[in-house]
Design a protein around this motif. Structure first.
Motif, short mmCIF file in Angstrom:
data_model
loop_
_atom_site.label_atom_id
_atom_site.label_comp_id
_atom_site.label_asym_id
_atom_site.label_seq_id
_atom_site.Cartn_x
_atom_site.Cartn_y
_atom_site.Cartn_z
N PHE A 130 0.84 -1.21 0.00
CA PHE A 130 0.00 0.00 0.00
C PHE A 130 0.88 1.25 0.00
N PHE A 131 1.76 1.33 -1.00
CA PHE A 131 2.55 2.51 -1.32
C PHE A 131 3.74 2.73 -0.39
N GLY A 132 4.01 1.85 0.54
CA GLY A 132 5.09 2.05 1.49
C GLY A 132 6.35 1.27 1.13
N PRO A 133 7.33 1.27 2.02
CA PRO A 133 8.58 0.53 1.81
C PRO A 133 8.40 -0.95 2.16
N HIS A 134 9.45 -1.73 1.98
CA HIS A 134 9.35 -3.17 2.22
C HIS A 134 9.48 -3.44 3.73
#
Length: 276
Positions: free
Chosen positions: A180-184
Motif C-alpha cells: 500500500f505505497f510504502g517501503p518493504h
C-alpha cells in the motif's frame, strides 16, 4: 570524549526522536488495522513475521500426534510454507480448505476439515492469484469454536479495504506496507495478552520481555535486533497517504469512519442524477 558525546543534548534528542518515530509507526499501523499500538510488530516482511509466529504458536499449542493445522488452496506461500515447515517438524497433519468455482474458500469444505484437534486455522483475507475476498469473519469464528489459533494473511487485501481485527476476532494478522505505497516492511498484529503472556518469543538476551511501549524503549520482544527505522517512517507516511486518497473526495460526516482518532476516512457516495 565518548562519554561526553553519549550524554550530550544532541544524542538525547536523536534518541528521543527515534523512539517517537517507532511509536508513531505503531500508532499508524494500529489505526490501519484497528488495534492498539503495542499489538503491532514490525519485521523485514510478512513471510519472516509469519515464520517467527508459526514457531511460537505451534510450540505453545503443545501439538502431538493426531493434531492438525488447516490451510487453504488459494493462499500465497507466505501463509502456506511458513506453517507447513513448522508443522512438519512437529509431525502434525496438514489439512486443506478447498476453493469453490468462484475461487472463494468453500465454507462446507472448511467445516469438514476443522475439528477439535485443529491447532491452527490460517487463511488469506484475499487471494493474490484471483483477487477473490474470503469471508474471514466466518472462518475465524469456525476456528475459535474449536479452540484453534486463527491467523490471517492480509498482504493482498490491505491496499483495497478497511480492516478491523477486533471486529473479525482473529488472534493474528499480517500485511506488508509495500503493498500500500510504502517501503518493504512487514506488519504483524497479535492480540496483546497472547503475544505477551502465552507465546514464547525466540529472542536475544538484550531484548525485553514486553511488547513495544514507551517503558520498553519501543522495543518489542518480537523484534530482535535493530529495527528498520527508515522503513517504519515510510510505513507511517504510507498510512497517511491512504488517508489523503479517501478524504480528498469529501462526503457527509455521517458517512465517515474514525480510525483511532488518527484520521477520518470518508466513504464515497454516488451523486444523485438531477431529474429533468
Amino acid at each position: 570524549m565518548l562519554r561526553s558525546l553519549v550524554g550530550s543534548e544532541m544524542c538525547i534528542r536523536d534518541r528521543n526522536h527515534t523512539l517517537e518515530v517507532v511509536a508513531e509507526g505503531r500508532r499508524a499501523v494500529g489505526d490501519l488495522l484497528g488495534c492498539q499500538p503495542e499489538e503491532v510488530t514490525f519485521g523485514g516482511n510478512a513471510t519472516t513475521l509469519t515464520m517467527v509466529l508459526a514457531r511460537a504458536v505451534l510450540r505453545q499449542s503443545r501439538v502431538k500426534e493426531g493434531d492438525n493445522i488447516v490451510l487453504s488452496q488459494t493462499d500465497h506461500d507466505c501463509n502456506i510454507g511458513s506453517w507447513i515447515t513448522v508443522a512438519e517438524e512437529h509431525g502434525v497433519e496438514i489439512r486443506w480448505i478447498r476453493a469453490n468455482e468462484g475461487c472463494e474458500l468453500d465454507m462446507g469444505s472448511a467445516e469438514q476439515v476443522v475439528d477439535d484437534r485443529t491447532k491452527l486455522l490460517a487463511v488469506g483475507y484475499a487471494s493474490n492469484t484471483t483477487g477473490t475476498v474470503n469471508d474471514v469473519k466466518r472462518l475465524v469464528d469456525l476456528g475459535k469454536q474449536h479452540g484453534a489459533w486463527t491467523h490471517l494473511d492480509a498482504v493482498h487485501y490491505a491496499p483495497h479495504g478497511l480492516i478491523d481485527v477486533k471486529e473479525i476476532g482473529t488472534n493474528s494478522l499480517v500485511c506488508s506496507s509495500y503493498k500500500f505505497f510504502g517501503p518493504h516492511v512487514g506488519c504483524l498484529y497479535g492480540q496483546d495478552q497472547l503475544m505477551l503472556d502465552e507465546l514464547f518469543a525466540y529472542k536475544v538476551r538484550p531484548a525485553p520481555d514486553t511488547l513495544g511501549t514507551p517503558e520498553s524503549w519501543q522495543i518489542s520482544r518480537w523484534e530482535p535486533g535493530t529495527q528498520n527505522y527508515e522503513g517504519i517512517v515510510g510505513t507511517t507516511a504510507a498510512v497517511n497517504y491512504i488517508c489523503l486518497l479517501y478524504t480528498s473526495d469529501a462526503a457527509d460526516e455521517e458517512d465517515s469512519v474514525d480510525l483511532g482518532g488518527r484520521r477520518i476516512i470518508k466513504k464515497k457516495k454516488q451523486k444523485k442524477k438531477k431529474e429533468d
